[in-house]
Design a protein around this motif. Structure first.
Motif, PDB file in Angstrom:
ATOM      1  N   PRO A  20       0.817  -1.220   0.000  1.00 36.80           N
ATOM      2  CA  PRO A  20       0.000   0.000   0.000  1.00 36.80           C
ATOM      3  C   PRO A  20       0.846   1.263   0.000  1.00 36.80           C
ATOM      4  CG  PRO A  20      -0.878  -1.618   1.540  1.00 36.80           C
ATOM      5  CD  PRO A  20       0.424  -2.160   1.055  1.00 36.80           C
ATOM      6  N   ALA A  21       0.375   2.257  -0.736  1.00 35.96           N
ATOM      7  CA  ALA A  21       1.144   3.490  -0.886  1.00 35.96           C
ATOM      8  C   ALA A  21       1.299   4.245   0.422  1.00 35.96           C
ATOM      9  CB  ALA A  21       0.463   4.385  -1.921  1.00 35.96           C
ATOM     10  N   CYS A  22       0.375   4.013   1.379  1.00 33.80           N
ATOM     11  CA  CYS A  22       0.422   4.758   2.635  1.00 33.80           C
ATOM     12  C   CYS A  22       1.314   4.102   3.678  1.00 33.80           C
ATOM     13  CB  CYS A  22      -0.988   4.911   3.200  1.00 33.80           C
ATOM     14  SG  CYS A  22      -1.788   3.321   3.546  1.00 33.80           S
ATOM     15  N   ALA A  23       2.009   3.019   3.311  1.00 35.35           N
ATOM     16  CA  ALA A  23       2.830   2.317   4.279  1.00 35.35           C
ATOM     17  C   ALA A  23       3.948   3.202   4.804  1.00 35.35           C
ATOM     18  CB  ALA A  23       3.414   1.061   3.644  1.00 35.35           C
ATOM     19  N   VAL A  24       4.287   2.983   6.085  1.00 30.19           N
ATOM     20  CA  VAL A  24       5.342   3.760   6.738  1.00 30.19           C
ATOM     21  C   VAL A  24       6.587   2.894   6.852  1.00 30.19           C
ATOM     22  CG1 VAL A  24       6.010   4.975   8.842  1.00 30.19           C
ATOM     23  CG2 VAL A  24       3.630   5.066   8.043  1.00 30.19           C
ATOM     24  N   PRO A  25       7.771   3.386   6.451  1.00 28.69           N
ATOM     25  CA  PRO A  25       8.986   2.580   6.540  1.00 28.69           C
ATOM     26  C   PRO A  25       9.247   2.109   7.962  1.00 28.69           C
ATOM     27  CG  PRO A  25       9.352   4.554   5.213  1.00 28.69           C
ATOM     28  CD  PRO A  25       8.020   4.725   5.863  1.00 28.69           C
ATOM     29  N   VAL A  26       9.732   0.889   8.104  1.00 36.42           N
ATOM     30  CA  VAL A  26      10.057   0.333   9.420  1.00 36.42           C
ATOM     31  C   VAL A  26      11.524   0.598   9.736  1.00 36.42           C
ATOM     32  CG1 VAL A  26       8.295  -1.455   9.188  1.00 36.42           C
ATOM     33  CG2 VAL A  26      10.639  -1.920   8.437  1.00 36.42           C
ATOM     34  N   ASP A  27      11.882   0.459  11.020  1.00 38.17           N
ATOM     35  CA  ASP A  27      13.274   0.693  11.404  1.00 38.17           C
ATOM     36  C   ASP A  27      14.150  -0.478  10.978  1.00 38.17           C
ATOM     37  OD1 ASP A  27      13.094  -1.382  13.388  1.00 38.17           O
ATOM     38  OD2 ASP A  27      12.160   0.056  14.750  1.00 38.17           O
ATOM     39  N   GLY A  28      15.446  -0.280  11.102  1.00 36.78           N
ATOM     40  CA  GLY A  28      16.394  -1.285  10.634  1.00 36.78           C
ATOM     41  C   GLY A  28      16.271  -2.606  11.348  1.00 36.78           C
ATOM     42  N   GLU A  29      16.004  -2.557  12.665  1.00 34.99           N
ATOM     43  CA  GLU A  29      15.884  -3.790  13.434  1.00 34.99           C
ATOM     44  C   GLU A  29      14.687  -4.616  12.955  1.00 34.99           C
ATOM     45  OE1 GLU A  29      15.360  -5.299  18.072  1.00 34.99           O
ATOM     46  OE2 GLU A  29      15.631  -3.172  17.611  1.00 34.99           O
ATOM     47  N   THR A  30      13.557  -3.926  12.738  1.00 28.99           N
ATOM     48  CA  THR A  30      12.366  -4.632  12.265  1.00 28.99           C
ATOM     49  C   THR A  30      12.603  -5.213  10.872  1.00 28.99           C
ATOM     50  OG1 THR A  30      10.928  -3.167  13.540  1.00 28.99           O
ATOM     51  CG2 THR A  30       9.916  -4.394  11.727  1.00 28.99           C
ATOM     52  N   ALA A  31      13.259  -4.460  10.006  1.00 35.32           N
ATOM     53  CA  ALA A  31      13.552  -4.948   8.665  1.00 35.32           C
ATOM     54  C   ALA A  31      14.415  -6.207   8.728  1.00 35.32           C
ATOM     55  CB  ALA A  31      14.240  -3.864   7.847  1.00 35.32           C
ATOM     56  N   ALA A  32      15.404  -6.204   9.634  1.00 39.40           N
ATOM     57  CA  ALA A  32      16.274  -7.373   9.771  1.00 39.40           C
ATOM     58  C   ALA A  32      15.486  -8.586  10.272  1.00 39.40           C
ATOM     59  CB  ALA A  32      17.423  -7.051  10.723  1.00 39.40           C
ATOM     60  N   GLU A  33      14.561  -8.347  11.203  1.00 38.95           N
ATOM     61  CA  GLU A  33      13.739  -9.441  11.717  1.00 38.95           C
ATOM     62  C   GLU A  33      12.847 -10.010  10.619  1.00 38.95           C
ATOM     63  OE1 GLU A  33      11.713  -7.644  14.968  1.00 38.95           O
ATOM     64  OE2 GLU A  33      13.348  -8.003  16.401  1.00 38.95           O
ATOM     65  N   ARG A  34      12.331  -9.124   9.768  1.00 38.61           N
ATOM     66  CA  ARG A  34      11.484  -9.592   8.677  1.00 38.61           C
ATOM     67  C   ARG A  34      12.282 -10.415   7.668  1.00 38.61           C
ATOM     68  NH1 ARG A  34       7.442  -4.446   7.338  1.00 38.61           N
ATOM     69  NH2 ARG A  34       6.125  -4.698   9.203  1.00 38.61           N
ATOM     70  N   ARG A  35      13.503  -9.984   7.396  1.00 42.60           N
ATOM     71  CA  ARG A  35      14.343 -10.766   6.488  1.00 42.60           C
ATOM     72  C   ARG A  35      14.609 -12.151   7.073  1.00 42.60           C
ATOM     73  NH1 ARG A  35      16.820  -5.677   5.826  1.00 42.60           N
ATOM     74  NH2 ARG A  35      16.523  -4.894   3.674  1.00 42.60           N
ATOM     75  N   GLU A  36      14.807 -12.192   8.367  1.00 41.61           N
ATOM     76  CA  GLU A  36      15.038 -13.483   9.032  1.00 41.61           C
ATOM     77  C   GLU A  36      13.798 -14.374   8.923  1.00 41.61           C
ATOM     78  OE1 GLU A  36      16.482 -15.343  13.344  1.00 41.61           O
ATOM     79  OE2 GLU A  36      15.942 -13.213  13.176  1.00 41.61           O
ATOM     80  N   ASP A  37      12.620 -13.781   9.132  1.00 41.58           N
ATOM     81  CA  ASP A  37      11.379 -14.552   9.025  1.00 41.58           C
ATOM     82  C   ASP A  37      11.172 -15.058   7.598  1.00 41.58           C
ATOM     83  OD1 ASP A  37      10.790 -14.299  11.659  1.00 41.58           O
ATOM     84  OD2 ASP A  37       8.977 -13.087  11.400  1.00 41.58           O
ATOM     85  N   LEU A  38      11.451 -14.211   6.623  1.00 46.07           N
ATOM     86  CA  LEU A  38      11.297 -14.596   5.224  1.00 46.07           C
ATOM     87  C   LEU A  38      12.223 -15.755   4.889  1.00 46.07           C
ATOM     88  CD1 LEU A  38      10.289 -14.206   2.321  1.00 46.07           C
ATOM     89  CD2 LEU A  38      11.993 -12.374   2.062  1.00 46.07           C
TER      90      LEU A  38
END
Length: 569
Positions: A20-38
């Protein structure tokens, strides 16, 4: 195992789902956790699933994975969860999925409505009270797209191995606003426009989970009369429908701690013995699975009743799934016809789910651990595969009967007391067990005492034929008292069984024909039988070749046995 009901729309959506265009960027820690989950998800799917790329090439999995990784810093939590589920959905396996509920559902928005599918059409089954007059009306489109297009689009995020399962999955999530937004079927926060069959429209705005809980909704099920065969809150129950029909409702493949299956089966046997029933009905329409072995004591009771001449009939419907599918095919193996509607469960399927949890999001993952091929055990499965279990006699629950509190299928059965026959499937592979049955019938279906073969399940409709085959010497089995009844028969095996039956019936053997061109490929124990079968006109060569290890269809087997019967006079 590619499924043609998966169209181009789903394939495109799978690769181009948008954040969605209204999404808000997440912080680096959350992004790293998401990469781990993926990564955890993909590695788990690849490692644990018995054949992850059976339906979708690995390249498409990797493309989807890369697209998710590219956008994971912009997605909200629920969108990211849908992204992960879209990866799991590529397996096209109804048992391999992520659970998106729990605490995450509190952040989701819902349209205050629900839909019901009846006999090929969609109907409003819940609406806000102010739209009460629209309850039960047919819905033909959502936001200008046909219902078929909408269901197809949802296939990008819903795990399903057949079209009936996908439709059922859509029905269970049809009011979740974020699904429509993620699939670009609606805009974030915008109303959903439902088009009704008469040209009217219903426009609904999304609400929070808390608002939905407080909303004044009216439901189609409220106040409707329920048929006596309507689902009850019990694992299993039984009662007479009339003086000639005994009804069993089997709602869950689980043991009732207050009524063990052994006790229930004994109760059923007493009832059947005390009455004068011509038909016993086993209703699996509300059964979503569990453990397929729970029903076994009941099947043994039903086998004895059917051996005494009682007709057995099974009922299936959209809800029939997983272990209940195995039980339904077992009913067919017993000689029962299945009546009702196509099931959401596939005949052969991935299953035996193992569960896990993603390390950071906590999402629960279920992954199939094996491929369940019922054809290895049951003649009834021969020629089928990963496809919705179809009834032998299709009878749909209509919307008119639903509103009137009538059970369309049961009422049809009561109005049609004649014995029902399973569907023929003439081009299905001919199994060893079915050929034995055809030969037994050609011999006059003699009653024979004996134990048969050690690997027989004991419920097969052709069980008397197996006992006859062994006692008459028509078939000696495959070693150690086994027969492998569900295995497709080879042409050379069929020739031997035909010759032995001909000798048993006193048929003239006649002159042996010329050896086939591929004689050296025929096992020594089958060469004479192959020559005889061809010379007698029971089997044919192709360009002079007998093709000894190829199989036969049911149609070919029936034709050969008919010629044998004529030969025996």
């Amino acid at each position: 195992m590619y499924h043609p009901w998966r169209g181009v729309l789903t394939a495109l959506l799978t690769l181009s789902l948008a954040v969605p265009a209204c999404a808000v960027p997440v912080d680096g820690e959350t992004a790293a956790e998401r990469r781990e989950d993926l990564e955890f998800l993909y590695q788990t799917l690849e490692r644990a699933h018995p054949d992850l790329f059976a339906n979708t090439p690995e390249e498409r999995f990797l493309e989807r994975k890369a697209a998710i990784e590219a956008g994971l810093e912009e997605a909200d939590d629920f969108t990211f969860a849908l992204e992960l589920q879209s990866l799991a959905a590529l397996a096209e396996d109804s048992h391999t999925t992520l659970a998106l509920g729990g605490s995450m559902s509190q952040a989701v928005h819902y349209y205050p409505m629900s839909l019901l599918h009846r006999d090929g059409s969609w109907y409003l089954s819940a609406v806000p009270a102010e739209h009460r007059a629209l309850l039960g009306r047919e819905v033909t489109a959502v936001n200008g797209r046909s219902m078929e297009e909408i269901v197809e689009a949802f296939g990008a995020v819903l795990s399903a191995d057949n079209g009936v399962k996908l439709r059922r999955q859509y029905r269970q999530s049809c009011n979740v606003a974020e699904f429509y937004e993620y699939l670009e079927l609606s805009q974030a926060g915008e109303p959903l426009k439902l088009t009704l069959a008469e040209g009217e429209t219903l426009v609904l705005s999304p609400v929070s989970a808390e608002e939905l809980a407080q909303a004044d909704l009216v439901r189609l099920s409220d106040g409707l009369p329920h048929p006596v065969t309507g689902i009850q809150e019990r694992f299993y129950l039984a009662f007479p429908l009339d003086k000639g029909t005994y009804y069993i409702q089997y709602n869950s493949c689980r043991e009732d701690p207050e009524l063990p299956m052994e006790t229930f089966a004994a109760q059923v046997e007493r009832d059947l013995s005390a009455g004068r029933y011509q038909r016993v009905v086993v209703d699996l329409r509300n059964n979503g699975g569990g453990s397929d072995g729970v029903i076994w004591p009941l099947l043994q009771v039903l086998r004895r009743a059917m051996d005494q001449g009682m007709e057995g009939v099974g009922l299936i419907g959209e809800t029939t799934f997983s272990s209940a599918i195995i039980n339904a095919v077992e009913l067919q193996e017993m000689g029962m016809a299945l009546v009702g509607e196509p099931a959401s469960g596939s005949v052969d399927h991935f299953g035996s789910v193992r569960s896990g949890q993603l390390p950071n999001s906590g999402l629960r993952l279920g992954v199939s651990s094996k491929y369940i091929d019922l054809g290895e055990l049951l003649d009834a499965d021969a020629g089928r595969g990963v496809e919705s279990l179809e009834p032998d006699v299709k009878v749909a629950q209509t919307m008119a009967d639903t509103l009137a509190g009538r059970d369309s299928v049961v009422e049809w059965l009561l109005a049609h007391p004649q014995r029902l026959e399973p569907r023929a499937y003439p081009e299905a592979p001919l199994t060893r067990g079915r050929l034995a049955a055809l030969l037994w019938q050609a011999a006059g279906s003699p009653e024979v005492e004996g134990t048969g073969f050690s690997d027989a399940l004991g419920i097969e409709w052709f069980l008397p034929a197996l006992r006859w085959a062994r006692e008459s010497g028509t078939a000696s089995g495959t070693g150690e008292g086994a027969f492998e009844a569900a295995r497709p028969v080879t042409r050379q095996e069929a020739a031997v069984l035909l010759l032995r039956t001909a000798e048993l019936l006193g048929a003239e053997s006649g002159q042996l024909g010329a050896p086939p061109e591929d004689e050296d490929q025929i096992e020594p124990w089958a060469r004479e039988a192959a020559q005889w079968a061809c010379a007698a006109g029971l089997m044919e060569t192709e360009r002079g070749n007998f093709r000894p290890v190829e199989g036969m269809t049911r149609r070919e087997g029936e034709a050969a046995v008919e010629r044998l019967a004529a030969l025996a006079g």
